[in-house]
Design a protein around this motif. Sequence first.
Motif, PDB file in Angstrom:
ATOM      1  N   TYR A 176      31.898  52.521  35.647  1.00 30.67           N
ATOM      2  CA  TYR A 176      32.186  52.002  36.984  1.00 30.67           C
ATOM      3  C   TYR A 176      30.975  52.220  37.892  1.00 30.67           C
ATOM      4  CZ  TYR A 176      36.628  53.640  34.968  1.00 30.67           C
ATOM      5  OH  TYR A 176      37.670  53.927  34.123  1.00 30.67           O
ATOM      6  N   TRP A 177      30.824  51.318  38.829  1.00 28.20           N
ATOM      7  CA  TRP A 177      29.857  51.497  39.914  1.00 28.20           C
ATOM      8  C   TRP A 177      30.622  51.515  41.233  1.00 28.20           C
ATOM      9  CZ3 TRP A 177      24.760  52.635  39.671  1.00 28.20           C
ATOM     10  CH2 TRP A 177      24.076  52.394  38.476  1.00 28.20           C
TER      11      TRP A 177
ATOM     12  N   ILE B  51      32.124  47.466  40.587  1.00 28.10           N
ATOM     13  CA  ILE B  51      32.292  46.753  39.328  1.00 28.10           C
ATOM     14  C   ILE B  51      32.768  47.722  38.261  1.00 28.10           C
ATOM     15  CG2 ILE B  51      29.884  47.090  38.655  1.00 28.10           C
ATOM     16  CD1 ILE B  51      29.964  44.230  37.446  1.00 28.10           C
ATOM     17  N   TYR B  52      33.443  47.189  37.249  1.00 31.07           N
ATOM     18  CA  TYR B  52      34.054  47.997  36.201  1.00 31.07           C
ATOM     19  C   TYR B  52      33.832  47.316  34.858  1.00 31.07           C
ATOM     20  CZ  TYR B  52      38.232  49.264  33.368  1.00 31.07           C
ATOM     21  OH  TYR B  52      39.102  49.633  32.375  1.00 31.07           O
ATOM     22  N   PHE B  53      33.337  48.087  33.898  1.00 28.09           N
ATOM     23  CA  PHE B  53      33.165  47.623  32.525  1.00 28.09           C
ATOM     24  C   PHE B  53      34.124  48.405  31.633  1.00 28.09           C
ATOM     25  CE2 PHE B  53      29.228  45.219  32.973  1.00 28.09           C
ATOM     26  CZ  PHE B  53      28.642  45.771  34.097  1.00 28.09           C
ATOM     27  N   GLN B  54      34.794  47.717  30.743  1.00 24.47           N
ATOM     28  CA  GLN B  54      35.657  48.381  29.758  1.00 24.47           C
ATOM     29  C   GLN B  54      35.394  47.755  28.399  1.00 24.47           C
ATOM     30  OE1 GLN B  54      37.977  51.075  29.493  1.00 24.47           O
ATOM     31  NE2 GLN B  54      37.639  50.428  27.377  1.00 24.47           N
ATOM     32  N   GLY B  55      34.755  48.520  27.531  1.00 23.72           N
ATOM     33  CA  GLY B  55      34.487  48.047  26.179  1.00 23.72           C
ATOM     34  C   GLY B  55      33.767  46.709  26.193  1.00 23.72           C
ATOM     35  N   ASN B  56      34.274  45.784  25.393  1.00 34.20           N
ATOM     36  CA  ASN B  56      33.672  44.459  25.288  1.00 34.20           C
ATOM     37  C   ASN B  56      34.346  43.424  26.194  1.00 34.20           C
ATOM     38  OD1 ASN B  56      31.842  45.267  23.270  1.00 34.20           O
ATOM     39  ND2 ASN B  56      33.451  45.104  21.723  1.00 34.20           N
ATOM     40  N   SER B  57      35.274  43.878  27.012  1.00 34.27           N
ATOM     41  CA  SER B  57      35.978  42.948  27.897  1.00 34.27           C
ATOM     42  C   SER B  57      35.063  42.467  29.012  1.00 34.27           C
ATOM     43  CB  SER B  57      37.205  43.632  28.517  1.00 34.27           C
ATOM     44  OG  SER B  57      38.075  44.106  27.525  1.00 34.27           O
ATOM     45  N   ALA B  58      35.409  41.323  29.594  1.00 33.70           N
ATOM     46  CA  ALA B  58      34.652  40.824  30.742  1.00 33.70           C
ATOM     47  C   ALA B  58      34.768  41.828  31.878  1.00 33.70           C
ATOM     48  CB  ALA B  58      35.191  39.461  31.179  1.00 33.70           C
ATOM     49  N   PRO B  59      33.676  42.123  32.560  1.00 34.49           N
ATOM     50  CA  PRO B  59      33.724  43.119  33.633  1.00 34.49           C
ATOM     51  C   PRO B  59      34.543  42.627  34.827  1.00 34.49           C
ATOM     52  CG  PRO B  59      31.561  42.088  33.555  1.00 34.49           C
ATOM     53  CD  PRO B  59      32.302  41.601  32.349  1.00 34.49           C
ATOM     54  N   ASP B  60      35.117  43.585  35.525  1.00 34.80           N
ATOM     55  CA  ASP B  60      35.816  43.299  36.790  1.00 34.80           C
ATOM     56  C   ASP B  60      34.784  43.414  37.905  1.00 34.80           C
ATOM     57  OD1 ASP B  60      37.221  43.437  39.202  1.00 34.80           O
ATOM     58  OD2 ASP B  60      38.875  44.587  38.356  1.00 34.80           O
ATOM     59  N   LYS B  61      34.355  42.269  38.428  1.00 35.07           N
ATOM     60  CA  LYS B  61      33.289  42.249  39.432  1.00 35.07           C
ATOM     61  C   LYS B  61      33.832  42.088  40.843  1.00 35.07           C
ATOM     62  CE  LYS B  61      30.258  39.724  36.241  1.00 35.07           C
ATOM     63  NZ  LYS B  61      29.391  38.541  36.080  1.00 35.07           N
ATOM     64  N   SER B  62      35.111  42.293  41.000  1.00 31.32           N
ATOM     65  CA  SER B  62      35.756  41.931  42.267  1.00 31.32           C
ATOM     66  C   SER B  62      35.243  42.708  43.475  1.00 31.32           C
ATOM     67  CB  SER B  62      37.267  42.124  42.138  1.00 31.32           C
ATOM     68  OG  SER B  62      37.574  43.462  41.795  1.00 31.32           O
ATOM     69  N   GLY B  63      34.568  43.830  43.259  1.00 32.78           N
ATOM     70  CA  GLY B  63      34.083  44.628  44.381  1.00 32.78           C
ATOM     71  C   GLY B  63      32.660  44.338  44.804  1.00 32.78           C
ATOM     72  N   LEU B  64      31.959  43.505  44.066  1.00 34.35           N
ATOM     73  CA  LEU B  64      30.566  43.216  44.423  1.00 34.35           C
ATOM     74  C   LEU B  64      30.536  42.492  45.767  1.00 34.35           C
ATOM     75  CD1 LEU B  64      29.068  42.095  40.987  1.00 34.35           C
ATOM     76  CD2 LEU B  64      28.871  44.324  42.118  1.00 34.35           C
TER      77      LEU B  64
ATOM     78  N   TYR C 245      42.313  50.003  35.575  1.00 35.74           N
ATOM     79  CA  TYR C 245      42.204  51.457  35.730  1.00 35.74           C
ATOM     80  C   TYR C 245      40.785  51.835  36.103  1.00 35.74           C
ATOM     81  CZ  TYR C 245      42.249  56.404  35.108  1.00 35.74           C
ATOM     82  OH  TYR C 245      42.132  57.738  35.334  1.00 35.74           O
ATOM     83  N   GLY C 246      40.670  52.728  37.060  1.00 31.98           N
ATOM     84  CA  GLY C 246      39.358  53.161  37.516  1.00 31.98           C
ATOM     85  C   GLY C 246      38.917  52.444  38.759  1.00 31.98           C
ATOM     86  N   LYS C 247      39.680  51.429  39.168  1.00 28.69           N
ATOM     87  CA  LYS C 247      39.357  50.737  40.413  1.00 28.69           C
ATOM     88  C   LYS C 247      39.985  51.558  41.528  1.00 28.69           C
ATOM     89  CE  LYS C 247      39.427  45.975  42.060  1.00 28.69           C
ATOM     90  NZ  LYS C 247      39.900  44.613  41.725  1.00 28.69           N
ATOM     91  N   LEU C 248      39.414  52.733  41.724  1.00 31.52           N
ATOM     92  CA  LEU C 248      39.997  53.699  42.634  1.00 31.52           C
ATOM     93  C   LEU C 248      39.776  53.295  44.083  1.00 31.52           C
ATOM     94  CD1 LEU C 248      38.786  56.972  40.880  1.00 31.52           C
ATOM     95  CD2 LEU C 248      41.001  55.846  40.649  1.00 31.52           C
ATOM     96  N   THR C 249      40.745  53.685  44.896  1.00 29.39           N
ATOM     97  CA  THR C 249      40.618  53.497  46.336  1.00 29.39           C
ATOM     98  C   THR C 249      40.537  54.865  46.966  1.00 29.39           C
ATOM     99  OG1 THR C 249      41.926  51.469  46.216  1.00 29.39           O
ATOM    100  CG2 THR C 249      41.633  52.474  48.377  1.00 29.39           C
ATOM    101  N   PHE C 250      39.439  55.134  47.646  1.00 23.17           N
ATOM    102  CA  PHE C 250      39.179  56.442  48.220  1.00 23.17           C
ATOM    103  C   PHE C 250      39.544  56.494  49.692  1.00 23.17           C
ATOM    104  CE2 PHE C 250      36.811  58.942  45.113  1.00 23.17           C
ATOM    105  CZ  PHE C 250      36.495  57.999  44.163  1.00 23.17           C
TER     106      PHE C 250
END
Lengths: 114, 113
Positions: free
Chosen positions: A33-34, A47-60, B98-103
């Motif tokens: 995670y970043w 952003i969130y990476f999990q294994g080989n899945s497409a990253p969750d970029k919703s926070g960029l 999971y891990g998309k934490l809200t602080f």
Amino acid sequence: GAGVSQSPSNKVTEKGKDVELRCDPISGHTALYWYRQSLGQGLEFLIYFQGNSAPDKSGLPSDRFSAERTGGSVSTLTIQRTQQEDSAVYLCASSLGGQGNTIYFGEGSWLTVV
Amino acid sequence: SQQGEEDPQALSIQEGENATMNCSYKTSINNLQWYRQNSGRGLVHLILIRSNEREKHSGRLRVTLDTSKKSSSLLITASRAADTASYFCATDPLGTSYGKLTFGQGTILTVHP
């Protein structure tokens, strides 16, 4: 064992330049995670990476921000054409993935855009 | 947006006293985590409490969770000067990756020797 490692620790860059921040997660951790921490906004998910899945970029925050994770391990966060509002601490974290696993953070990369 | 809100924003106590920090949140969660951050450093994980747990202990730390009130508290007993830091609660909302934490914004704790 070693924790989450980030580099550089500190970076001062001129407005308009590109920067790359590196994260080396804990060995064996599949999730990475970043986050960004700034005075005005607190701690924000990027952003969130999990294994080989497409990253969750919703926070960029904008298309100037991108991240990749090579070989399921090291990750690089790239900020193009930096702006002064990009000044913040960029925190990387990793975990084993899945609900309930502890998320471990690195020491962060302090970015100052002048 | 920040879901968690810590209370108080700042707390100043003497060494040996107990420190209690509270966190409120808005949506249903899978779990809640507490972190400590020393000035200029990264986040150190303290404790994770799952939504089906009500209380958890770790050394001098005690965390409670009340999902009906959407609140949590962190108690540090017999505080030490080394406990001086910012403390954040982070929620893992239901239905998100999971891990998309809200602080929260954090509580600044100062322990005077």
